[in-house]
Design a protein around this motif. Sequence first.
Motif, mmCIF file in Angstrom:
data_model
loop_
_atom_site.group_PDB
_atom_site.id
_atom_site.type_symbol
_atom_site.label_atom_id
_atom_site.label_comp_id
_atom_site.label_asym_id
_atom_site.label_seq_id
_atom_site.Cartn_x
_atom_site.Cartn_y
_atom_site.Cartn_z
ATOM 1 N N ALA A 82 0.847 -1.177 0.000
ATOM 2 C CA ALA A 82 0.000 0.000 0.000
ATOM 3 C C ALA A 82 0.890 1.238 0.000
ATOM 4 O O ALA A 82 2.040 1.168 0.451
ATOM 5 C CB ALA A 82 -0.907 -0.002 1.221
ATOM 6 N N PRO A 83 0.388 2.357 -0.488
ATOM 7 C CA PRO A 83 1.200 3.581 -0.529
ATOM 8 C C PRO A 83 1.753 3.933 0.848
ATOM 9 O O PRO A 83 1.022 3.941 1.836
ATOM 10 C CB PRO A 83 0.207 4.633 -1.014
ATOM 11 N N GLY A 84 3.060 4.171 0.896
ATOM 12 C CA GLY A 84 3.693 4.541 2.146
ATOM 13 C C GLY A 84 4.033 3.385 3.056
ATOM 14 O O GLY A 84 4.619 3.586 4.119
ATOM 15 N N ASN A 85 3.648 2.174 2.638
ATOM 16 C CA ASN A 85 3.911 0.987 3.464
ATOM 17 C C ASN A 85 4.984 0.111 2.836
ATOM 18 O O ASN A 85 5.235 0.181 1.632
ATOM 19 C CB ASN A 85 2.637 0.155 3.639
ATOM 20 N N GLU A 86 5.570 -0.715 3.669
ATOM 21 C CA GLU A 86 6.521 -1.691 3.159
ATOM 22 C C GLU A 86 5.774 -2.822 2.456
ATOM 23 O O GLU A 86 4.584 -3.059 2.707
ATOM 24 C CB GLU A 86 7.349 -2.276 4.304
ATOM 25 N N ARG A 87 6.478 -3.521 1.573
ATOM 26 C CA ARG A 87 5.893 -4.686 0.924
ATOM 27 C C ARG A 87 5.669 -5.774 1.975
ATOM 28 O O ARG A 87 6.536 -6.054 2.791
ATOM 29 C CB ARG A 87 6.812 -5.183 -0.181
ATOM 30 N N GLU A 88 4.500 -6.366 1.932
ATOM 31 C CA GLU A 88 4.081 -7.306 2.971
ATOM 32 C C GLU A 88 3.763 -8.662 2.358
ATOM 33 O O GLU A 88 3.037 -8.738 1.362
ATOM 34 C CB GLU A 88 2.836 -6.739 3.666
ATOM 35 N N GLY A 89 4.274 -9.714 2.967
ATOM 36 C CA GLY A 89 3.941 -11.060 2.519
ATOM 37 C C GLY A 89 2.510 -11.391 2.886
ATOM 38 O O GLY A 89 2.102 -11.186 4.022
ATOM 39 N N VAL A 90 1.746 -11.909 1.928
ATOM 40 C CA VAL A 90 0.352 -12.268 2.154
ATOM 41 C C VAL A 90 0.209 -13.779 2.311
ATOM 42 O O VAL A 90 -0.373 -14.260 3.286
ATOM 43 C CB VAL A 90 -0.527 -11.772 0.992
ATOM 44 N N SER A 91 0.780 -14.520 1.352
ATOM 45 C CA SER A 91 0.657 -15.968 1.388
ATOM 46 C C SER A 91 1.641 -16.573 0.402
ATOM 47 O O SER A 91 2.097 -15.899 -0.521
ATOM 48 C CB SER A 91 -0.768 -16.385 1.013
ATOM 49 N N CYS A 92 1.969 -17.832 0.630
ATOM 50 C CA CYS A 92 2.799 -18.533 -0.351
ATOM 51 C C CYS A 92 2.386 -19.994 -0.411
ATOM 52 O O CYS A 92 1.760 -20.516 0.516
ATOM 53 C CB CYS A 92 4.284 -18.399 -0.043
ATOM 54 N N ILE A 93 2.748 -20.643 -1.524
ATOM 55 C CA ILE A 93 2.436 -22.044 -1.716
ATOM 56 C C ILE A 93 3.599 -22.721 -2.428
ATOM 57 O O ILE A 93 4.190 -22.159 -3.350
ATOM 58 C CB ILE A 93 1.122 -22.226 -2.515
ATOM 59 N N SER A 94 3.913 -23.911 -1.952
ATOM 60 C CA SER A 94 4.925 -24.712 -2.619
ATOM 61 C C SER A 94 4.227 -25.540 -3.691
ATOM 62 O O SER A 94 3.335 -26.338 -3.377
ATOM 63 C CB SER A 94 5.615 -25.639 -1.623
ATOM 64 N N SER A 95 4.611 -25.369 -4.929
ATOM 65 C CA SER A 95 3.955 -26.088 -6.014
ATOM 66 C C SER A 95 4.265 -27.580 -5.978
ATOM 67 O O SER A 95 3.556 -28.377 -6.583
ATOM 68 C CB SER A 95 4.378 -25.497 -7.362
ATOM 69 N N SER A 96 5.317 -27.965 -5.276
ATOM 70 C CA SER A 96 5.695 -29.387 -5.244
ATOM 71 C C SER A 96 4.851 -30.176 -4.261
ATOM 72 O O SER A 96 4.421 -31.294 -4.564
ATOM 73 C CB SER A 96 7.172 -29.529 -4.895
ATOM 74 N N ASP A 97 4.591 -29.597 -3.079
ATOM 75 C CA ASP A 97 3.837 -30.369 -2.088
ATOM 76 C C ASP A 97 2.575 -29.667 -1.601
ATOM 77 O O ASP A 97 1.848 -30.200 -0.763
ATOM 78 C CB ASP A 97 4.712 -30.738 -0.886
ATOM 79 N N GLY A 98 2.320 -28.470 -2.106
ATOM 80 C CA GLY A 98 1.101 -27.763 -1.747
ATOM 81 C C GLY A 98 1.087 -27.123 -0.378
ATOM 82 O O GLY A 98 0.059 -26.595 0.050
ATOM 83 N N SER A 99 2.213 -27.144 0.325
ATOM 84 C CA SER A 99 2.246 -26.517 1.644
ATOM 85 C C SER A 99 2.075 -25.009 1.509
ATOM 86 O O SER A 99 2.512 -24.416 0.523
ATOM 87 C CB SER A 99 3.548 -26.844 2.367
ATOM 88 N N THR A 100 1.420 -24.417 2.478
ATOM 89 C CA THR A 100 1.063 -23.003 2.402
ATOM 90 C C THR A 100 1.448 -22.252 3.667
ATOM 91 O O THR A 100 1.624 -22.841 4.746
ATOM 92 C CB THR A 100 -0.447 -22.840 2.183
ATOM 93 N N ASN A 101 1.574 -20.953 3.513
ATOM 94 C CA ASN A 101 1.772 -20.048 4.640
ATOM 95 C C ASN A 101 0.893 -18.815 4.420
ATOM 96 O O ASN A 101 0.640 -18.431 3.271
ATOM 97 C CB ASN A 101 3.230 -19.597 4.750
ATOM 98 N N TYR A 102 0.461 -18.215 5.527
ATOM 99 C CA TYR A 102 -0.367 -17.018 5.461
ATOM 100 C C TYR A 102 0.108 -15.993 6.478
ATOM 101 O O TYR A 102 0.548 -16.339 7.578
ATOM 102 C CB TYR A 102 -1.831 -17.348 5.775
ATOM 103 N N ALA A 103 -0.045 -14.732 6.115
ATOM 104 C CA ALA A 103 0.141 -13.673 7.100
ATOM 105 C C ALA A 103 -1.011 -13.745 8.105
ATOM 106 O O ALA A 103 -2.136 -14.105 7.747
ATOM 107 C CB ALA A 103 0.148 -12.317 6.411
ATOM 108 N N ASP A 104 -0.725 -13.406 9.343
ATOM 109 C CA ASP A 104 -1.769 -13.448 10.370
ATOM 110 C C ASP A 104 -2.965 -12.581 9.995
ATOM 111 O O ASP A 104 -4.111 -12.917 10.315
ATOM 112 C CB ASP A 104 -1.205 -12.981 11.715
ATOM 113 N N SER A 105 -2.699 -11.486 9.298
ATOM 114 C CA SER A 105 -3.759 -10.536 8.971
ATOM 115 C C SER A 105 -4.774 -11.080 7.972
ATOM 116 O O SER A 105 -5.871 -10.520 7.829
ATOM 117 C CB SER A 105 -3.155 -9.242 8.431
#
Length: 126
Positions: free
Chosen positions: A40-63
């Motif tokens: 967002a303007p004025g904010n740092e880049r923030e990780g939202v989520s990721c997925i491993s295409s090999s095993d489907g494991s995921t991570n999410y930001a708490d928000s």
Amino acid sequence: DVQLQASGGGLVQAGGSLRLSCVTSGFTFDDYTIAWFRQAPGNEREGVSCISSSDGSTNYADSVKGRFTISSDNAKNTVYLQMNSLKPEDTAVYYCAADPGPGPSPWVSWSSYDYWGQGTQVTVSS
């Protein structure tokens, strides 16, 4: 050429939903971790989520836990981000990024991702 094409952003009212897509090409999709970041303007880049295409494991930001769902369609080399119960604070430019193998540690280390898409604007009105 490695390409990541993000799309699906738009204007939505609070409480609404959007689905972002990240279509990739130029690398072996199954061997990469794909992540969504936002800025967002004025904010740092923030990780939202990721997925491993090999095993489907995921991570999410708490928000976004419980509201956003990341998924992949390996046949289409595409990663999706389903965003439900959107809030005005979710307003940002959303980017997808790719990194080989399990990806950076921690996964939110945006500067460690090798490849980036061009971003898609998400605006949530109150």
